[in-house]
Scaffold this active site. Structure first.
Site, PDB file in Angstrom:
ATOM      1  N   CYS A 142      51.681  61.171  45.971  1.00  0.00           N
ATOM      2  CA  CYS A 142      52.200  60.095  45.114  1.00  0.00           C
ATOM      3  C   CYS A 142      52.107  58.815  45.929  1.00  0.00           C
ATOM      4  O   CYS A 142      51.384  58.769  46.935  1.00  0.00           O
ATOM      5  CB  CYS A 142      53.606  60.391  44.595  1.00  0.00           C
ATOM      6  SG  CYS A 142      54.932  60.353  45.811  1.00  0.00           S
ATOM      7  N   HIS A 176      56.068  75.661  62.863  1.00  0.00           N
ATOM      8  CA  HIS A 176      57.521  75.866  62.914  1.00  0.00           C
ATOM      9  C   HIS A 176      58.106  76.165  61.536  1.00  0.00           C
ATOM     10  O   HIS A 176      58.971  77.031  61.410  1.00  0.00           O
ATOM     11  CB  HIS A 176      58.220  74.623  63.481  1.00  0.00           C
ATOM     12  CG  HIS A 176      57.961  74.421  64.935  1.00  0.00           C
ATOM     13  ND1 HIS A 176      58.713  73.566  65.711  1.00  0.00           N
ATOM     14  CD2 HIS A 176      57.033  74.957  65.771  1.00  0.00           C
ATOM     15  CE1 HIS A 176      58.258  73.584  66.960  1.00  0.00           C
ATOM     16  NE2 HIS A 176      57.234  74.410  67.016  1.00  0.00           N
TER      17      HIS A 176
HETATM   18  C1  RB5 Z   1      55.082  55.358  41.413  1.00  0.00           C
HETATM   19  O1  RB5 Z   1      54.984  53.989  41.227  1.00  0.00           O
HETATM   20  C2  RB5 Z   1      55.814  55.665  42.713  1.00  0.00           C
HETATM   21  O2  RB5 Z   1      57.176  55.469  42.553  1.00  0.00           O
HETATM   22  C3  RB5 Z   1      55.531  57.076  43.160  1.00  0.00           C
HETATM   23  O3  RB5 Z   1      54.161  57.244  43.325  1.00  0.00           O
HETATM   24  C4  RB5 Z   1      56.149  57.513  44.473  1.00  0.00           C
HETATM   25  O4  RB5 Z   1      55.960  56.566  45.473  1.00  0.00           O
HETATM   26  C5  RB5 Z   1      57.543  57.990  44.413  1.00  0.00           C
HETATM   27  O5  RB5 Z   1      58.094  58.522  45.384  1.00  0.00           O
END
Ligand code: RB5
Length: 144
Positions: A66, A99
């Site tokens: 993400c 670990h």
């Molecule tokens: C999305 O904009 C963002 O919040 C997500 O990709 C991430 O960074 C969340 O932890």
């Protein structure tokens, strides 16, 4: 080796690099998307999809991306049986296997890593768990 990978819109570019690496290495990958930064999705949904697929199939590892890596790793770690690492560098990626016996790894597509994230992934995928008693004992406690 067989892996499942998913990302949100913040992880598209890094996920593409990982896909290239996995394909180059002949690692079988089930890619759940999303394949475009123009397709906003909620990172908990992408983590849930990846874990569902991991549990249903005979996968070795899950890979998540993400924007920061934080949201998608937290969402994955809520699932029983999942230990999702969020390494800061290549050494920690290795330690997360040795670990912690992590079976998932998360990255931030918007993070500037000190090491090449593809190398971090490569080391993660190719490092076995330590079988030393203290590490086995501590790992078992993660599932209690
Ligand atoms: C999305 O904009 C963002 O919040 C997500 O990709 C991430 O960074 C969340 O932890």
């Amino acid at each position: 080796m067989k892996v499942v990978m998913a990302n949100d819109h913040g992880g598209v570019e890094l996920a593409k690099k990982f896909l290239d690496y996995l394909n180059d290495k002949g690692i079988v990958v089930t890619y759940l998307g999303v394949d475009s930064a123009e397709k906003p999705v909620d990172y908990p949904d992408m983590a849930d999809k990846a874990v569902k697929e991991y549990d249903a199939g005979n996968y070795d590892y899950g890979i998540l991306v993400c924007g920061s890596g934080i949201g998608i790793s937290v969402a994955a770690n809520k699932h029983s049986g999942i230990v999702c690492a969020l390494p800061q560098n290549e050494d920690v990626a290795i330690l997360s296997r040795e670990h912690n016996g992590a079976n998932f790894i998360a990255f931030g597509g918007r993070v500037n890593y000190p090491d090449d994230p593809v190398s971090m992934l490569d080391r993660f995928l190719h490092t076995p768990m330590s079988l030393e008693d203290r590490h086995v004992r501590r790992r078992e406690r993660l599932f209690k």
